[in-house]
Structure formats: structure tokens, C-alpha cells
Design a protein around this motif. Structure first.
Motif, PDB file in Angstrom:
ATOM      1  N   LEU A 105      37.052  41.211  38.082  1.00  0.00           N
ATOM      2  CA  LEU A 105      37.450  41.489  36.905  1.00  0.00           C
ATOM      3  C   LEU A 105      38.364  40.354  36.275  1.00  0.00           C
ATOM      4  CD1 LEU A 105      37.825  43.979  34.895  1.00  0.00           C
ATOM      5  CD2 LEU A 105      39.691  44.565  36.138  1.00  0.00           C
ATOM      6  N   LEU A 106      39.260  39.594  36.839  1.00  0.00           N
ATOM      7  CA  LEU A 106      40.016  38.766  36.401  1.00  0.00           C
ATOM      8  C   LEU A 106      39.145  37.600  35.752  1.00  0.00           C
ATOM      9  CD1 LEU A 106      43.110  38.594  38.570  1.00  0.00           C
ATOM     10  CD2 LEU A 106      42.868  39.117  36.207  1.00  0.00           C
ATOM     11  N   LYS A 142      35.880  37.506  34.549  1.00  0.00           N
ATOM     12  CA  LYS A 142      35.419  38.238  33.337  1.00  0.00           C
ATOM     13  C   LYS A 142      36.538  38.143  32.212  1.00  0.00           C
ATOM     14  CE  LYS A 142      31.779  40.691  35.824  1.00  0.00           C
ATOM     15  NZ  LYS A 142      31.282  42.275  36.011  1.00  0.00           N
ATOM     16  N   ARG A 143      37.773  38.703  32.297  1.00  0.00           N
ATOM     17  CA  ARG A 143      38.722  38.752  31.432  1.00  0.00           C
ATOM     18  C   ARG A 143      38.936  37.326  30.823  1.00  0.00           C
ATOM     19  NH1 ARG A 143      41.547  43.649  31.855  1.00  0.00           N
ATOM     20  NH2 ARG A 143      40.091  45.460  32.006  1.00  0.00           N
ATOM     21  N   GLN A 186      36.398  36.003  28.640  1.00  0.00           N
ATOM     22  CA  GLN A 186      36.223  36.609  27.343  1.00  0.00           C
ATOM     23  C   GLN A 186      37.552  36.141  26.296  1.00  0.00           C
ATOM     24  OE1 GLN A 186      36.482  40.886  27.567  1.00  0.00           O
ATOM     25  NE2 GLN A 186      36.371  41.204  25.473  1.00  0.00           N
ATOM     26  N   ASN A 187      38.572  36.347  26.930  1.00  0.00           N
ATOM     27  CA  ASN A 187      39.547  35.765  26.269  1.00  0.00           C
ATOM     28  C   ASN A 187      39.705  34.323  25.722  1.00  0.00           C
ATOM     29  OD1 ASN A 187      40.976  38.089  26.669  1.00  0.00           O
ATOM     30  ND2 ASN A 187      42.447  37.406  28.557  1.00  0.00           N
TER      31      ASN A 187
END
Length: 460
Positions: free
Chosen positions: A360-361, A363-364, A367-368
Motif C-alpha cells: 500500500l505504501l 502505491k501511495r 501516486q504522490n
């Protein structure tokens, strides 16, 4: 010049004159002083007379009562007056006058009138004691408790008195080796000034009273007639109400002054005062030793009792303790197994959760990163446009300032027909700086002219 005579002849002449001109016996009023009886029963004393205030001696003469006469007169006087024959009595006695070539004048007592009772000293003493009792202070000092130990002593005495030296020597050489800490407050111990001097010493001690356990007032020997200052009301009242115990050793075994009566403790002599303090320390040391022995005995007995109780307790609880230890070992083993299995399960669950959080981290963060890149591009473009616009505005403003400066320059102003006046290199802006005779320079657009001021007029 008449023929000289010897001292003996002169004294013999005086003896003869007195013997021929005075009666064999006379009745005389006087006050007794320094009464003492020797081992043979003869009584030796002094007869004194004071002024109306009872302070200054007016007369003093030696007297004696032979043993056989004294035995009868003493019993007769004491039976009639109910008081001992002692110093300080006002008496009426029948005396014979004797003058000896070697020993001088003396009076021999043959009879006494008991009706002529107390003398001025005794009356004054009784009045002082009555006043102190009425005021409720007579026994105040006696009610104070001596400190334990009593070894910090404030001493009132004459520094040169033999009694003071005896007192100090007795304390220092005590056989038990006790430590005494004394501080002398010097005072006059006889004469008219002794009362105020002793009171002044008491006042100085009062300022440092926390440093002392008791006050000692000591004086060596001397005539009983010198003790009148110790029968003073002011001195007695000061001592009776003093916040520290007062111990007296005035040096007269047979005489008791008002000061002796109001003091906490009266000793006969300065040496006796030192012995009293040493005995007090002995009592304190013995009491402390008894207390220490009692504490050691009680502590030893208590330790023995506790050791016995502990042994009994250990024997009674030894089996219980062993069984409790076995039970605790079983419980600890079960707990360890349970905790080990639980920890393994928690570790497996946490490993799965950690893997999910990592994906999850990732992917985040991707995106950021894209979002931040787009924002940076937008900001960069906006900065370029704003910078160009600001540059255009600043250039336009500079052109305006340049045009204004060109029009405002002195050259352009002079070309319009104006002139500029200069005095000593400074532009003249007002007529007040000019005076007749000043050299000035007038500047035109095409040159300048020098001139001198002749006069000037003010515009109305």
C-alpha cells in the motif's frame, strides 16, 4: 620645736586619755557585721553604722564577746527574739572601751538588750523578701530546670578575684575529665557600684542566653559588711526573673543574702559552686549510662526474641514454602508455553499485515510522486510568466523616472531663463544669508557672472 615622742608613748597617752575621760561602761547602738565564733567559743565581730540611706558606712569598730559571756548572751538574745545572733542585726549593747598600744581600739560586750531587735540590714532584707513574694517572683528562678548536662556557664565575677580562679581551677581539674565551657562577664563585686555592675552583666548575658545553660555569680571572701549590695531589691528582682538558672557562691558560709534566697541554687563558696556543677555532670553521666545500658539490654532481649520467633516461623512454614515453590514452577511452565504459542501466532499475523502495508505504501508513494511533479511543472511555468510581467513593469517605471530626472536637471531649468546664485560654493536659497559686501556668483544657462551685494530690498 617640742621634744618628739615615740608611737608607743603616743598610743599610751591616747589610752590614758580615753580611760580617764570615758565611763567604764556605755550602752551603744550599732549594727552587727562579720559575726564569727572561734573554736574556743569567743565571738569576734564588727560594729558598724551607716547613713540614713543604708549604703555608706559612717563608722566601724572591732568588737568581741568572751566565751563565757557569749554563751549566756546568745541564749538570752535568741530566746527573746526567736532569731539567731548573726550579722545584720541592729543591737543595743553594753560595752567597755579598750585601747591597746599594739591592737588599737576595741569594744568588749558585757550585756545586750534583746528588745532592740533587727538592724537596718535585716529589716531591709525582710522588706525586700516580702515585696518579692507579694509580686510573685520570689521563687521563679528556683522553678527553672537545670539543663542536662549543665556545662555551658556564664560567670559573673571580678576577673582578679581569688574565688574566680579557684572556681576555674576546680572545673578544669575535675577527676572525671568533664568538659566545661565558661565565659566571664566581669563585674564589680563589692562597694556602691556592685549592684549596677552585676545587673549590667546580667543584661549582657541575656543577649546571648541561648549559648548558656546557667549563670554563676561568685565572689571571694571579705567582710560581711561588704555584702549589702547582694541584699538589693533591683538585683534580687533581676535574678529571680532571669530565664536561666542562677547559682550563687558569694563566699560566706554563715551569711545568707537576698540574692542567695532568690537564686536557683546557693553554694557556700566559689569552689562549692564548681563541685555542684561537677556533681551535676556526674549525675547526668550516670543517668545516661543507665539509659544506654537499658537500651542495650532491651535491644539484646528483643533480638533474641525475634530470632526465636523467626526460627519457629521458618520451621512451621518450610513445608508450605516448598509446596508453594513447586506450584509456582508448574504455573510458570504453563504460562511460558501459552505465551510462546501466542507470540508465534502474533508474529505470523503481523508478517502478513506488514506485507500488505508495504504494498500500500509503495502505491501511495508512486501516486504522490506523479502529483508533485505535475504541481512543480505548473509552478515553474507560472513563475516564468510572472517574472516577465514584473520586468516589463519595472522597465516602464524606470523610463518614467529617467524622463522626470532629465526635465528636473539644473541645466534644463537654467535653459528656461532661470538663474542660480552661489555664495562660497553654497546655493543661496534665501536673502537672509546675504549681507552688503558679500561676493556672489550668478549662474546662467550659457555662463556665470561674479558680483558684490551693494544693497537689497524686502518684498512687501
Amino acid at each position: 620645736m617640742s621634744e618628739a615622742i615615740s608611737l608607743y608613748e603616743l598610743n599610751s597617752l591616747i589610752k590614758g586619755v580615753l580611760s580617764s575621760s570615758l565611763p567604764e561602761m556605755v550602752w551603744m547602738r550599732a549594727e552587727t557585721s562579720d559575726v564569727r565564733v572561734n573554736q574556743n567559743g569567743h565571738c569576734y565581730l564588727e560594729f558598724i553604722e551607716k547613713d540614713s540611706k543604708g549604703r555608706t558606712l559612717l563608722a566601724k569598730t572591732r568588737g568581741m564577746i568572751w566565751a563565757n559571756t557569749f554563751y549566756m548572751l546568745k541564749a538570752y538574745f535568741e530566746n527573746a527574739t526567736k532569731q539567731p545572733f548573726t550579722s545584720g542585726l541592729k543591737v543595743l549593747v553594753q560595752v567597755s572601751i579598750e585601747y591597746h598600744e599594739l591592737y588599737g581600739l576595741s569594744l568588749t560586750v558585757h550585756d545586750i538588750d534583746p528588745g532592740y531587735t533587727l538592724g537596718d540590714q535585716a529589716l531591709n532584707r525582710a522588706a525586700i523578701l516580702k515585696q518579692l513574694e507579694d509580686e510573685g517572683v520570689l521563687y521563679l528562678n528556683k522553678e527553672l530546670e537545670l539543663a542536662v548536662p549543665t556545662n555551658r556557664i556564664a560567670v559573673i565575677s571580678s576577673p582578679t578575684a581569688a574565688g574566680y580562679e579557684d572556681f576555674q581551677d576546680q572545673l578544669k581539674k575535675n577527676s572525671q575529665g568533664f568538659g566545661f565551657y565558661t565565659k566571664l562577664f566581669p563585674a564589680i563585686m563589692q562597694g556602691e557600684r556592685s549592684e549596677s555592675s552585676i545587673i549590667s552583666a546580667l543584661e549582657r548575658i541575656y543577649e546571648y542566653m541561648d549559648y548558656f545553660d546557667a549563670v554563676v555569680i561568685i565572689r571571694g571572701g571579705g567582710a560581711t559588711s561588704d555584702l549589702s549590695s547582694f541584699d538589693s531589691y533591683l538585683l534580687a528582682a533581676s535574678c529571680a526573673q532571669f530565664p536561666l538558672p542562677i547559682i550563687t557562691g558569694i563566699g560566706h558560709e554563715r551569711d545568707e543574702t537576698v540574692l542567695d534566697i532568690v537564686a536557683h541554687t546557693r553554694a557556700k563558696t566559689p569552689t562549692a559552686v564548681a563541685e555542684f556543677l561537677i556533681d551535676n555532670m556526674v549525675d547526668a553521666a550516670e543517668e545516661l549510662e543507665e539509659i544506654a545500658h537499658s537500651i542495650v539490654t532491651s535491644a539484646s532481649r528483643r533480638l533474641q526474641d525475634e530470632e526465636t520467633r523467626l526460627a519457629v516461623f521458618e520451621n512451621q512454614n518450610n513445608f508450605v514454602l516448598k509446596r508453594w515453590y513447586r506450584e509456582q514452577e508448574v504455573i510458570l511452565s504453563s504460562v511460558n508455553n501459552f505465551l510462546f504459542r501466542g507470540l508465534q501466532r502474533i508474529l505470523r499475523d503481523n508478517q502478513n499485515k506488514v506485507a500488505g502495508y508495504r504494498d500500500l505504501l509503495t502505491k501511495r508513494m508512486q501516486q504522490n510522486t506523479r502529483t508533485f511533479s505535475e504541481k512543480i511543472d505548473y509552478i515553474e511555468e507560472a513563475l516564468k510568466k510572472n517574472t516577465q510581467q514584473i520586468m516589463k513593469q519595472e522597465l516602464s517605471q524606470l523610463e518614467v523616472f529617467e524622463k522626470y530626472l532629465e526635465l528636473s536637471s539644473p541645466e534644463n531649468i537654467l535653459k528656461k531663463g532661470y538663474t542660480m546664485t552661489i555664495k562660497n560654493g553654497q546655493i543661496v536659497k534665501t536673502k537672509d544669508v546675504l549681507a552688503v559686501g558679500d561676493k556672489i556668483t550668478t549662474v546662467f544657462a550659457d555662463g556665470e557672472i561674479n558680483s558684490i551685494v551693494n544693497n537689497y530690498e524686502e518684498y512687501k
